[in-house]
Design a protein around this motif. Sequence first.
Motif, PDB file in Angstrom:
ATOM      1  N   ASP A 141      29.718  -3.582 -31.969  1.00 50.96           N
ATOM      2  CA  ASP A 141      30.424  -4.851 -31.758  1.00 50.96           C
ATOM      3  C   ASP A 141      29.853  -5.632 -30.583  1.00 50.96           C
ATOM      4  OD1 ASP A 141      32.798  -4.013 -29.420  1.00 50.96           O
ATOM      5  OD2 ASP A 141      31.806  -2.431 -30.544  1.00 50.96           O
ATOM      6  N   ARG A 142      29.397  -4.913 -29.535  1.00 52.33           N
ATOM      7  CA  ARG A 142      28.858  -5.620 -28.373  1.00 52.33           C
ATOM      8  C   ARG A 142      27.609  -6.423 -28.749  1.00 52.33           C
ATOM      9  NH1 ARG A 142      30.687  -0.625 -26.180  1.00 52.33           N
ATOM     10  NH2 ARG A 142      31.940  -0.849 -24.268  1.00 52.33           N
ATOM     11  N   ILE A 143      26.754  -5.819 -29.551  1.00 53.03           N
ATOM     12  CA  ILE A 143      25.526  -6.511 -29.958  1.00 53.03           C
ATOM     13  C   ILE A 143      25.862  -7.701 -30.849  1.00 53.03           C
ATOM     14  CG2 ILE A 143      23.299  -6.257 -31.101  1.00 53.03           C
ATOM     15  CD1 ILE A 143      23.530  -4.594 -28.569  1.00 53.03           C
ATOM     16  N   ALA A 144      26.782  -7.490 -31.791  1.00 55.61           N
ATOM     17  CA  ALA A 144      27.184  -8.578 -32.685  1.00 55.61           C
ATOM     18  C   ALA A 144      27.835  -9.716 -31.907  1.00 55.61           C
ATOM     19  CB  ALA A 144      28.144  -8.055 -33.758  1.00 55.61           C
ATOM     20  N   GLU A 145      28.580  -9.360 -30.850  1.00 53.88           N
ATOM     21  CA  GLU A 145      29.227 -10.385 -30.034  1.00 53.88           C
ATOM     22  C   GLU A 145      28.198 -11.278 -29.346  1.00 53.88           C
ATOM     23  OE1 GLU A 145      32.640 -10.788 -26.532  1.00 53.88           O
ATOM     24  OE2 GLU A 145      31.741  -8.843 -26.972  1.00 53.88           O
ATOM     25  N   VAL A 146      27.125 -10.686 -28.865  1.00 51.86           N
ATOM     26  CA  VAL A 146      26.065 -11.482 -28.248  1.00 51.86           C
ATOM     27  C   VAL A 146      25.455 -12.435 -29.281  1.00 51.86           C
ATOM     28  CG1 VAL A 146      23.781 -11.409 -27.176  1.00 51.86           C
ATOM     29  CG2 VAL A 146      25.526  -9.782 -26.473  1.00 51.86           C
ATOM     30  N   GLY A 147      25.207 -11.913 -30.492  1.00 48.80           N
ATOM     31  CA  GLY A 147      24.666 -12.768 -31.551  1.00 48.80           C
ATOM     32  C   GLY A 147      25.600 -13.912 -31.889  1.00 48.80           C
ATOM     33  N   GLY A 148      26.910 -13.606 -31.950  1.00 46.78           N
ATOM     34  CA  GLY A 148      27.890 -14.658 -32.226  1.00 46.78           C
ATOM     35  C   GLY A 148      27.948 -15.681 -31.114  1.00 46.78           C
ATOM     36  N   PHE A 149      27.835 -15.206 -29.879  1.00 45.86           N
ATOM     37  CA  PHE A 149      27.816 -16.105 -28.726  1.00 45.86           C
ATOM     38  C   PHE A 149      26.630 -17.063 -28.787  1.00 45.86           C
ATOM     39  CE2 PHE A 149      26.004 -16.450 -24.313  1.00 45.86           C
ATOM     40  CZ  PHE A 149      26.843 -17.453 -23.870  1.00 45.86           C
ATOM     41  N   PHE A 150      25.455 -16.520 -29.120  1.00 44.33           N
ATOM     42  CA  PHE A 150      24.269 -17.363 -29.204  1.00 44.33           C
ATOM     43  C   PHE A 150      24.369 -18.345 -30.378  1.00 44.33           C
ATOM     44  CE2 PHE A 150      21.381 -14.105 -26.868  1.00 44.33           C
ATOM     45  CZ  PHE A 150      21.884 -14.547 -25.652  1.00 44.33           C
ATOM     46  N   ALA A 151      24.985 -17.919 -31.475  1.00 46.18           N
ATOM     47  CA  ALA A 151      25.193 -18.833 -32.604  1.00 46.18           C
ATOM     48  C   ALA A 151      26.097 -19.990 -32.188  1.00 46.18           C
ATOM     49  CB  ALA A 151      25.790 -18.075 -33.787  1.00 46.18           C
ATOM     50  N   LEU A 152      27.153 -19.673 -31.447  1.00 48.12           N
ATOM     51  CA  LEU A 152      28.079 -20.700 -30.970  1.00 48.12           C
ATOM     52  C   LEU A 152      27.388 -21.642 -29.984  1.00 48.12           C
ATOM     53  CD1 LEU A 152      31.081 -21.630 -30.962  1.00 48.12           C
ATOM     54  CD2 LEU A 152      31.429 -20.070 -29.038  1.00 48.12           C
ATOM     55  N   LEU A 153      26.628 -21.064 -29.066  1.00 51.46           N
ATOM     56  CA  LEU A 153      25.950 -21.855 -28.041  1.00 51.46           C
ATOM     57  C   LEU A 153      24.923 -22.802 -28.654  1.00 51.46           C
ATOM     58  CD1 LEU A 153      25.389 -22.438 -25.069  1.00 51.46           C
ATOM     59  CD2 LEU A 153      23.930 -20.412 -25.005  1.00 51.46           C
ATOM     60  N   THR A 154      24.078 -22.287 -29.547  1.00 47.08           N
ATOM     61  CA  THR A 154      23.081 -23.155 -30.176  1.00 47.08           C
ATOM     62  C   THR A 154      23.734 -24.137 -31.136  1.00 47.08           C
ATOM     63  OG1 THR A 154      22.650 -21.455 -31.875  1.00 47.08           O
ATOM     64  CG2 THR A 154      21.208 -21.473 -29.945  1.00 47.08           C
ATOM     65  N   GLY A 155      24.904 -23.768 -31.673  1.00 47.03           N
ATOM     66  CA  GLY A 155      25.657 -24.719 -32.498  1.00 47.03           C
ATOM     67  C   GLY A 155      26.117 -25.916 -31.691  1.00 47.03           C
ATOM     68  N   THR A 156      26.550 -25.674 -30.462  1.00 53.32           N
ATOM     69  CA  THR A 156      26.940 -26.772 -29.566  1.00 53.32           C
ATOM     70  C   THR A 156      25.750 -27.687 -29.288  1.00 53.32           C
ATOM     71  OG1 THR A 156      28.695 -25.468 -28.528  1.00 53.32           O
ATOM     72  CG2 THR A 156      27.824 -27.318 -27.263  1.00 53.32           C
ATOM     73  N   CYS A 157      24.608 -27.066 -29.020  1.00 55.04           N
ATOM     74  CA  CYS A 157      23.383 -27.855 -28.794  1.00 55.04           C
ATOM     75  C   CYS A 157      23.029 -28.661 -30.042  1.00 55.04           C
ATOM     76  CB  CYS A 157      22.224 -26.941 -28.429  1.00 55.04           C
ATOM     77  SG  CYS A 157      22.423 -26.051 -26.862  1.00 55.04           S
ATOM     78  N   SER A 158      23.211 -28.066 -31.208  1.00 53.07           N
ATOM     79  CA  SER A 158      22.860 -28.735 -32.465  1.00 53.07           C
ATOM     80  C   SER A 158      23.781 -29.908 -32.750  1.00 53.07           C
ATOM     81  CB  SER A 158      22.907 -27.735 -33.622  1.00 53.07           C
ATOM     82  OG  SER A 158      21.952 -26.712 -33.454  1.00 53.07           O
ATOM     83  N   LYS A 159      25.062 -29.771 -32.415  1.00 51.63           N
ATOM     84  CA  LYS A 159      25.988 -30.894 -32.600  1.00 51.63           C
ATOM     85  C   LYS A 159      25.549 -32.074 -31.748  1.00 51.63           C
ATOM     86  CE  LYS A 159      29.891 -33.347 -31.458  1.00 51.63           C
ATOM     87  NZ  LYS A 159      29.577 -34.474 -32.348  1.00 51.63           N
ATOM     88  N   PHE A 160      25.191 -31.790 -30.491  1.00 56.59           N
ATOM     89  CA  PHE A 160      24.705 -32.838 -29.596  1.00 56.59           C
ATOM     90  C   PHE A 160      23.423 -33.465 -30.154  1.00 56.59           C
ATOM     91  CE2 PHE A 160      21.699 -33.526 -25.938  1.00 56.59           C
ATOM     92  CZ  PHE A 160      22.207 -34.753 -25.542  1.00 56.59           C
ATOM     93  N   ALA A 161      22.484 -32.636 -30.587  1.00 56.01           N
ATOM     94  CA  ALA A 161      21.207 -33.136 -31.106  1.00 56.01           C
ATOM     95  C   ALA A 161      21.409 -33.969 -32.368  1.00 56.01           C
ATOM     96  CB  ALA A 161      20.261 -31.976 -31.381  1.00 56.01           C
ATOM     97  N   THR A 162      22.360 -33.583 -33.200  1.00 60.06           N
ATOM     98  CA  THR A 162      22.653 -34.353 -34.415  1.00 60.06           C
ATOM     99  C   THR A 162      23.160 -35.742 -34.064  1.00 60.06           C
ATOM    100  OG1 THR A 162      23.127 -32.339 -35.677  1.00 60.06           O
ATOM    101  CG2 THR A 162      24.020 -34.409 -36.540  1.00 60.06           C
ATOM    102  N   ASP A 163      24.054 -35.804 -33.078  1.00 58.80           N
ATOM    103  CA  ASP A 163      24.547 -37.111 -32.630  1.00 58.80           C
ATOM    104  C   ASP A 163      23.403 -37.961 -32.083  1.00 58.80           C
ATOM    105  OD1 ASP A 163      27.092 -36.488 -33.359  1.00 58.80           O
ATOM    106  OD2 ASP A 163      27.903 -36.304 -31.341  1.00 58.80           O
TER     107      ASP A 163
END
Length: 441
Positions: free
Chosen positions: A223-245
């Motif tokens: 779960d710890r490893i998966a949590e890091v992956g989920g965190f990075f998905a969320l973080l890059t998703g935030t960047c992607s929302k900004f980049a899309t705008d």
Amino acid sequence: MSSVTDSVIFRNIFSTPAISSVWSDTQRTSYYLLFEASLASVQADIGIVPRQAADAILAFCHVTNIDFDELRIQTEKIGYPVLGVVKQIVQKVNSLQPGLGEWVHWGATTQDVTDTATILQLRDTLDLVSATLNAITSDLRRLCQTHKTTLMVARSNLQQAVPMTFGFKMARLLATFERTNNFGGAAGTLATIKDGRGLECQAALAQKLNLSIPEIAWHTERDRIAEVGGFFALLTGTCSKFATDIKLMMQTEVGEVSEPFYPHRGSSSTMPQKRNPISSVYITAMGATVRQLSAALYDAVVEYHERATGPWEIEWIVLPQICTLTHAVLLHTFELITGLEVHSDAMKRNLEITRGGVVSEAVMMGLAPKLGRQFAHDLVYELCRRSVQEDLPLLTLLCADDQVRESGLSKEELEGLCDPASYTGLSVEMVDRVLADTYPG
């Protein structure tokens, strides 16, 4: 080229030198050696292995002593690189004194070494991510402050909605990043280390490696490893929302912002006038890839009993890619924010496109106490339709309408309602609250 992160041409676009170093064969093997050296050292301290053996192991455990060609051959043959590393240490230490090398890797397993190295690489990754995030939020604070009152249009369903400020838009992004920046033996029984010294050895090793002590073995609890992956998905998703705008705001017909300018960046090979988005394109492409790859880590959570046969290796495949892509996304985002060109004149011009339609909600709410909210809504709706069809300002139609006149609102009051600057709500106050970190939660 087997992947873009290995490409001489693309590697500094889809990765960064710092993160590539973290996930290189050299760094991973260095952490294997650090584990073995630290294990031997602490075991000698508490009397599990001879000091002479520990000293010899420490002397060899430098990555320059590893024969990587031999390690590759052994890994292809064995299936794991750890045993290949251990065999090289044993061979060297035994050459100093026969039998001395047999104390290498005492009481440890391949997964102990591999998982520890992975955690150390993730720690290095998170250090880089945190540093870049801090740089991003610092520059976002500057943008928020500079454009706290810069008027622009908010958009709903890609249509103009109501006035807001560009600082408000950036403060929402800042708040999101600030929330994100607050993150963070064979069966694991330690039976191979006798006399009850297993936990003592574990604690000493964790201290030497500057790691926390796990509450219990987690070889197949990923779960710890998966949590890091989920965190990075969320973080890059935030960047992607900004980049899309940013991509949408860069459209020729909108023109409210531009990516940082460098000669010929984003230019077309055939249309000289083009200035295409580049950083935003890379951010969204890499962010989508991180989200897809992170899903594989959730598959890797489903492991069997106390040792897995397959899911563990999923991490070997996707973690390096997730981490390298994530840091590249953050660096592109930082550079985009730092050099972002804000065209406030275009923002003001776009507020005027609808000839007053963008403040129709303000007009409706101004009329509502006199005429009733639904009646006012339907009245303003019809006047907005006429404004478009007849190409007349909404204010002109309001002043000429009998029902509006009957509401008792003066021309000056109607002019005030039709001023976009008077209908930004609490945009400025909320920017200040984000900048002061005083918002609830």
